[in-house]
Design a protein around this motif. Structure first.
Motif, PDB file in Angstrom:
ATOM      1  N   ARG A 195       4.996 -43.667 -43.183  1.00 18.30           N
ATOM      2  CA  ARG A 195       3.951 -42.734 -43.630  1.00 18.30           C
ATOM      3  C   ARG A 195       2.729 -43.391 -44.275  1.00 18.30           C
ATOM      4  O   ARG A 195       1.638 -42.830 -44.225  1.00 18.30           O
ATOM      5  CB  ARG A 195       4.543 -41.759 -44.666  1.00 18.30           C
ATOM      6  N   ASN A 196       2.929 -44.548 -44.935  1.00 18.04           N
ATOM      7  CA  ASN A 196       1.857 -45.057 -45.809  1.00 18.04           C
ATOM      8  C   ASN A 196       0.533 -45.320 -45.109  1.00 18.04           C
ATOM      9  O   ASN A 196      -0.525 -45.116 -45.675  1.00 18.04           O
ATOM     10  CB  ASN A 196       2.321 -46.325 -46.545  1.00 18.04           C
ATOM     11  N   ARG A 197       0.629 -45.762 -43.849  1.00 23.33           N
ATOM     12  CA  ARG A 197      -0.587 -46.116 -43.120  1.00 23.33           C
ATOM     13  C   ARG A 197      -1.556 -44.931 -43.063  1.00 23.33           C
ATOM     14  O   ARG A 197      -2.759 -45.096 -43.003  1.00 23.33           O
ATOM     15  CB  ARG A 197      -0.212 -46.575 -41.699  1.00 23.33           C
ATOM     16  N   GLU A 198      -0.984 -43.728 -43.065  1.00 21.19           N
ATOM     17  CA  GLU A 198      -1.824 -42.542 -42.865  1.00 21.19           C
ATOM     18  C   GLU A 198      -2.135 -41.797 -44.152  1.00 21.19           C
ATOM     19  O   GLU A 198      -2.829 -40.789 -44.119  1.00 21.19           O
ATOM     20  CB  GLU A 198      -1.087 -41.577 -41.923  1.00 21.19           C
ATOM     21  N   ARG A 199      -1.607 -42.282 -45.254  1.00 18.47           N
ATOM     22  CA  ARG A 199      -1.700 -41.500 -46.491  1.00 18.47           C
ATOM     23  C   ARG A 199      -3.152 -41.202 -46.882  1.00 18.47           C
ATOM     24  O   ARG A 199      -3.513 -40.067 -47.193  1.00 18.47           O
ATOM     25  CB  ARG A 199      -0.959 -42.194 -47.631  1.00 18.47           C
ATOM     26  N   SER A 213      11.856 -47.065 -45.733  1.00 10.59           N
ATOM     27  CA  SER A 213      11.575 -46.721 -44.328  1.00 10.59           C
ATOM     28  C   SER A 213      10.551 -45.593 -44.252  1.00 10.59           C
ATOM     29  O   SER A 213       9.651 -45.600 -43.418  1.00 10.59           O
ATOM     30  CB  SER A 213      12.858 -46.302 -43.610  1.00 10.59           C
ATOM     31  N   LYS A 214      10.694 -44.618 -45.152  1.00  9.89           N
ATOM     32  CA  LYS A 214       9.706 -43.529 -45.160  1.00  9.89           C
ATOM     33  C   LYS A 214       8.316 -44.095 -45.462  1.00  9.89           C
ATOM     34  O   LYS A 214       7.334 -43.722 -44.822  1.00  9.89           O
ATOM     35  CB  LYS A 214      10.093 -42.470 -46.194  1.00  9.89           C
ATOM     36  N   GLN A 215       8.262 -44.972 -46.444  1.00 13.42           N
ATOM     37  CA  GLN A 215       6.958 -45.557 -46.812  1.00 13.42           C
ATOM     38  C   GLN A 215       6.290 -46.233 -45.632  1.00 13.42           C
ATOM     39  O   GLN A 215       5.110 -46.036 -45.365  1.00 13.42           O
ATOM     40  CB  GLN A 215       7.151 -46.614 -47.903  1.00 13.42           C
ATOM     41  N   PHE A 224       2.941 -32.982 -51.174  1.00 12.88           N
ATOM     42  CA  PHE A 224       3.717 -33.240 -49.950  1.00 12.88           C
ATOM     43  C   PHE A 224       3.308 -34.577 -49.337  1.00 12.88           C
ATOM     44  O   PHE A 224       4.152 -35.344 -48.866  1.00 12.88           O
ATOM     45  CB  PHE A 224       3.522 -32.096 -48.938  1.00 12.88           C
ATOM     46  N   ILE A 225       1.993 -34.846 -49.337  1.00 13.65           N
ATOM     47  CA  ILE A 225       1.512 -36.114 -48.752  1.00 13.65           C
ATOM     48  C   ILE A 225       2.145 -37.304 -49.485  1.00 13.65           C
ATOM     49  O   ILE A 225       2.538 -38.285 -48.868  1.00 13.65           O
ATOM     50  CB  ILE A 225      -0.034 -36.210 -48.851  1.00 13.65           C
ATOM     51  N   ASP A 226       2.248 -37.181 -50.818  1.00 14.41           N
ATOM     52  CA  ASP A 226       2.676 -38.330 -51.625  1.00 14.41           C
ATOM     53  C   ASP A 226       4.174 -38.360 -51.896  1.00 14.41           C
ATOM     54  O   ASP A 226       4.653 -39.271 -52.575  1.00 14.41           O
ATOM     55  CB  ASP A 226       1.937 -38.312 -52.980  1.00 14.41           C
ATOM     56  N   PHE A 227       4.914 -37.391 -51.396  1.00 10.97           N
ATOM     57  CA  PHE A 227       6.331 -37.332 -51.771  1.00 10.97           C
ATOM     58  C   PHE A 227       7.079 -38.564 -51.240  1.00 10.97           C
ATOM     59  O   PHE A 227       7.057 -38.840 -50.032  1.00 10.97           O
ATOM     60  CB  PHE A 227       6.980 -36.039 -51.253  1.00 10.97           C
ATOM     61  N   PRO A 228       7.751 -39.308 -52.119  1.00 10.01           N
ATOM     62  CA  PRO A 228       8.263 -40.625 -51.707  1.00 10.01           C
ATOM     63  C   PRO A 228       9.620 -40.668 -51.007  1.00 10.01           C
ATOM     64  O   PRO A 228       9.974 -41.680 -50.411  1.00 10.01           O
ATOM     65  CB  PRO A 228       8.364 -41.376 -53.047  1.00 10.01           C
ATOM     66  N   LYS A 229      10.412 -39.573 -51.128  1.00 15.51           N
ATOM     67  CA  LYS A 229      11.776 -39.620 -50.566  1.00 15.51           C
ATOM     68  C   LYS A 229      11.828 -38.800 -49.277  1.00 15.51           C
ATOM     69  O   LYS A 229      10.944 -37.974 -49.030  1.00 15.51           O
ATOM     70  CB  LYS A 229      12.754 -38.994 -51.558  1.00 15.51           C
ATOM     71  N   PRO A 273      19.861 -45.208 -50.572  1.00 15.67           N
ATOM     72  CA  PRO A 273      18.639 -44.493 -50.953  1.00 15.67           C
ATOM     73  C   PRO A 273      17.368 -45.342 -50.881  1.00 15.67           C
ATOM     74  O   PRO A 273      16.345 -44.879 -50.376  1.00 15.67           O
ATOM     75  CB  PRO A 273      18.895 -44.063 -52.401  1.00 15.67           C
ATOM     76  N   ASN A 274      17.462 -46.579 -51.377  1.00  7.28           N
ATOM     77  CA  ASN A 274      16.226 -47.394 -51.404  1.00  7.28           C
ATOM     78  C   ASN A 274      15.758 -47.714 -49.998  1.00  7.28           C
ATOM     79  O   ASN A 274      14.564 -47.733 -49.709  1.00  7.28           O
ATOM     80  CB  ASN A 274      16.453 -48.689 -52.199  1.00  7.28           C
ATOM     81  N   THR A 275      16.718 -47.975 -49.119  1.00  6.07           N
ATOM     82  CA  THR A 275      16.351 -48.288 -47.736  1.00  6.07           C
ATOM     83  C   THR A 275      15.650 -47.091 -47.095  1.00  6.07           C
ATOM     84  O   THR A 275      14.620 -47.246 -46.417  1.00  6.07           O
ATOM     85  CB  THR A 275      17.631 -48.631 -46.922  1.00  6.07           C
TER      86      THR A 275
END
Ligand SMILES: CCCCCC/C=C/C(=O)SCCNC(=O)CCNC(=O)[C@H](O)C(C)(C)COP(=O)(O)OP(=O)(O)OC[C@H]1O[C@@H](n2cnc3c(N)ncnc32)[C@H](O)[C@@H]1OP(=O)(O)O
Length: 364
Positions: A323-327, A318-320, A201-206, A312-314
């Motif tokens: 979320r990425n800062r906290e991964r 945007s999700k990245q 769940f943490i790494d799910f990209p979409k 989709p790519n956008t």
């Protein structure tokens, strides 16, 4: 009505309807038309709607196919539909190029149903008689489904449940069979499985959306902090009775819940096991929006279909950035929660609570 038609149950038919959505190859328009006609005949009986005008080409073609089935009984149509899908499934076994074999692993049982339609991959917990409690197999199947969804062509991924519950959390009988290595080994294995599960769940990209169709308990609530959007019916409740069970928070909730709702509201849920209504969970930021139960499915799916048309790519980018800062933090939190739980699972408080449930003395 022929004899063999009677052998196809509604469940077989429903499974076939889901199976069609999983076909790896497009069966072509002619077969799709046949499937459409058989489906209509099986669910509504002989064609009973006015013939579309000649200029309404698509609907007229569909109407012709349905009408051509004449007075074929619903049962016979159901049987023909199931047979056709079974032939199609058998001939579409070859791997698709975008999904390596390991990632396409389908659930080994029918307790998880994965479908893809309109750019949305839906992972449905399908164990309604047990309130969708998660067996060890289901944890593995969900991980495989998330891995596959992260690589398939869908845009949005949804987790939801069948029946009146979203999920009653970990199946407490997972703790009933102690392996040869004893309680310690059982706790070790549980912690590894839990860590891997939450990592998915943490790494799910979409964009990941929970469609909470009823009450949610335990781990099905805690991981909601890792979803991007949570839609709930007004019948849903959110319950994390960890202290009642001699257990401690997981799913990164020890970090996400205080962040989402403030530390004292999080403590009331995670330490004292306060059950929230859908409205309360929404007011506290755990739920995005609450819908009346009567229109829940219609409203939510209409909205998701509209969102799935966005680029989709956008959305992924945007999700990245959100979320990425906290991964990394989330991975650390997950590892720590699993370490603590591994100890808890070996405690008398936890063992007594589980024994109590299994002997039906206790219920939430
Ligand atoms: C690898 C390990 C990872 C572990 C991660 C840590 C996870 C922690 C958690 O998720 S903690 C939460 C655990 N869940 C519970 O404690 C819920 C227990 N269930 C209940 O209290 C109740 O069943 C209920 C409130 C969810 C529903 O009550 P009710 O509407 O009265 O229905 P029933 O109790 O009759 O339930 C029908 C049927 O389902 C079985 N069942 C429901 N939940 C679970 C469950 N979590 N585990 C196992 N079985 C469950 C229940 O026993 C009934 O079965 P039966 O018809 O009697 O055979």
């Amino acid at each position: 009505m022929g004899g063999p038609a009677m052998r196809t149950s509604q469940k077989d038919f429903n499974n076939a309807v889901n199976q069609v959505k999983l076909l790896k190859e497009d069966p072509g328009n002619e077969v799709k038309l046949k499937l459409y006609a058989l489906y209509k005949q099986a669910t509504e009986g002989p064609c009973n709607v006015p013939k579309p005008g000649v200029l309404d080409f698509i609907n007229k073609t569909k109407w012709d196919a349905w009408n051509a089935l004449g007075s074929l009984s619903k049962e016979a149509a159901r049987q023909n539909y199931v047979d056709l899908v079974s032939r199609l499934s058998a001939s579409s076994e070859s791997p698709s190029p975008e999904a390596p074999a390991a990632d396409r692993k389908q659930p080994e049982s029918d307790t998880l149903v994965v479908t893809s339609e309109d750019g949305i991959t839906t992972i449905r917990l399908n164990r309604p008689t047990k309130k969708n409690a998660l067996t060890n197999q289901m944890y593995h199947d969900i991980m495989a489904a998330l891995q596959a969804a992260s690589k398939d062509e869908s845009v949005i991924t949804v987790l939801t449940g069948s029946g009146d519950y979203y999920c009653s959390g970990n199946d407490l009988t997972n703790f009933a069979s102690v392996p040869p290595g004893g309680l310690e080994e059982m706790a070790r294995r549980g912690a590894v499985l839990l860590r891997d599960f939450v990592n998915c769940f943490i790494d799910f990209p979409k964009p990941l959306v929970a469609v909470v169709n009823g009450p949610a308990v335990g781990i099905s609530v805690t991981v909601l902090g890792l979803f991007d959007v949570v839609y709930a019916t007004d019948r849903a409740t959110f319950h994390t009775p960890f202290s009642h069970l001699g257990q401690s928070p997981e799913g990164c909730s020890s970090y996400t819940f205080p962040k989402i709702m403030g530390s004292s509201k999080a403590a009331e849920m995670l330490i004292f096991g306060k059950k929230l209504t859908a409205q309360e969970a929404c007011a506290q930021g755990l739920v995005t929006e609450v819908f009346p139960d009567g229109t829940f499915q219609k409203e939510v799916w209409a909205r998701l279909k509209a969102y799935s048309k966005l680029p989709p790519n956008t959305m992924r980018i945007s999700k990245q950035i959100i979320r990425n800062r906290e991964r990394e933090t989330l991975h650390t939190v997950n590892a720590e929660e699993c370490r603590v739980l591994r100890e808890r699972w070996q405690s008398d408080e936890c063992m007594n609570a589980i024994a109590s449930f299994l002997s039906r003395k206790a219920k939430l």
